[in-house]
Design a protein around this motif. Sequence first.
Motif, PDB file in Angstrom:
ATOM      1  N   ARG A 142      12.007  72.382  75.542  1.00 49.10           N
ATOM      2  CA  ARG A 142      13.170  71.809  76.221  1.00 49.10           C
ATOM      3  C   ARG A 142      12.764  70.988  77.438  1.00 49.10           C
ATOM      4  O   ARG A 142      13.323  69.910  77.684  1.00 49.10           O
ATOM      5  CB  ARG A 142      14.126  72.930  76.633  1.00 49.10           C
ATOM      6  N   VAL A 154      15.173  62.599  77.830  1.00 51.15           N
ATOM      7  CA  VAL A 154      16.481  62.587  78.481  1.00 51.15           C
ATOM      8  C   VAL A 154      16.421  61.882  79.837  1.00 51.15           C
ATOM      9  O   VAL A 154      17.190  60.956  80.106  1.00 51.15           O
ATOM     10  CB  VAL A 154      17.020  64.026  78.644  1.00 51.15           C
ATOM     11  N   ARG A 206      21.580  64.100  74.505  1.00 55.56           N
ATOM     12  CA  ARG A 206      20.943  65.210  73.786  1.00 55.56           C
ATOM     13  C   ARG A 206      21.363  65.288  72.321  1.00 55.56           C
ATOM     14  O   ARG A 206      20.720  65.971  71.529  1.00 55.56           O
ATOM     15  CB  ARG A 206      21.261  66.526  74.474  1.00 55.56           C
ATOM     16  N   PHE A 217      21.911  69.800  79.638  1.00 50.56           N
ATOM     17  CA  PHE A 217      20.980  69.983  78.517  1.00 50.56           C
ATOM     18  C   PHE A 217      20.923  71.420  78.044  1.00 50.56           C
ATOM     19  O   PHE A 217      20.855  71.682  76.832  1.00 50.56           O
ATOM     20  CB  PHE A 217      19.585  69.510  78.937  1.00 50.56           C
ATOM     21  N   GLN A 273      11.435  67.709  76.284  1.00 54.33           N
ATOM     22  CA  GLN A 273      12.514  66.819  75.873  1.00 54.33           C
ATOM     23  C   GLN A 273      13.239  66.223  77.070  1.00 54.33           C
ATOM     24  O   GLN A 273      13.567  65.031  77.086  1.00 54.33           O
ATOM     25  CB  GLN A 273      13.510  67.587  74.997  1.00 54.33           C
ATOM     26  N   MET A 274      13.464  67.056  78.079  1.00 54.39           N
ATOM     27  CA  MET A 274      14.147  66.553  79.269  1.00 54.39           C
ATOM     28  C   MET A 274      13.305  65.518  80.005  1.00 54.39           C
ATOM     29  O   MET A 274      13.812  64.482  80.448  1.00 54.39           O
ATOM     30  CB  MET A 274      14.482  67.716  80.208  1.00 54.39           C
ATOM     31  N   VAL A 295      16.123  62.725  70.104  1.00 56.89           N
ATOM     32  CA  VAL A 295      16.011  64.030  70.738  1.00 56.89           C
ATOM     33  C   VAL A 295      15.965  65.128  69.676  1.00 56.89           C
ATOM     34  O   VAL A 295      15.201  66.093  69.789  1.00 56.89           O
ATOM     35  CB  VAL A 295      17.173  64.264  71.716  1.00 56.89           C
TER      36      VAL A 295
END
Length: 305
Positions: free
Chosen positions: A204, A212, A189, A126, A207-208, A194
């Motif tokens: 970040r 993700v 990603r 990522f 998002q992970m 995303v």
Amino acid sequence: MTAEATAPRLSPRQLARRRRVASWKRGWARFRTHRSGMVGLAVLVVFVCIALAAPLLADSSGLDVTQANGPILAPPSADYLLGTDENGRSVLTLLMWGSRISLLVGLMATLISMVIGTLIGLVSGFFGGWVGRIFFRLTEWFLVIPYLPLAIALATVLGRSLVNIIIVIGVTSWPGTALLIRSQVLSIRERAYVERAQAIGAGRWHQMGRHVLPNVMPMIFANTTLTVAGAILAETTLSFLGLGDPTRTSWGSMLESAFDVGAITTGCWWYIVPPGVCVVLVVLAFTLIGQALEEVFNPRLRTHS
């Protein structure tokens, strides 16, 4: 008033939970269609039940050399269904109690391996720039080093104990998982949801964690079963080489003892065949389950199967 108007509205969390439950139900329905996966699951359940019920099936005093009173290396009989070892202990008792250690080491080492591999795979896939490159090069470095010599060296340095064996197997078996997770993250990603999360200001780590990781969890779960099989083989190998815990009985330590007393050359097959067969069956069971789960969670494999 209609039924829709009177029904209570579900919160977003409840809706997400309901979708996850429905997804797991669909996955279980697809898994049941795989005969090999169900066979592997049945075999695994039998061994897990034996390991859990070992204290009820065989007294732990049967592991104590000082309390052994059976004949030396006796073949199977009515009193000793799988014969005895060089100390007069029942091989069946050793086999049942040894399943607890072999499965415990396999599961705990896999847990360590999956945590390390998942974290490194997520970060290297990522994050771009020097952070991602460092973690990717670290993964490649561990892949280049032969696994068995590295595990033997670490086990020799750390010493012979159950905890050390778990650590050694866990910290040397994560690179494959990291590469698998990294490849999935590189694909995820770039997807639209995303990018939308990034456009509205999501960080970040958010998002992970929210976009993700949930999408790579099925692949992590499928890979876990395959990693357990490798961890059990690694524990058996290290114990056979004399690097296991000398105070614990496992299938690997049984094979080591059988080899030391010359069970092959003297014809004492009952001492070496049962632990070897158990290792093969458990590893095969985890492999079959892992292959079935991989087809369940990977739509492309389902299309081509």
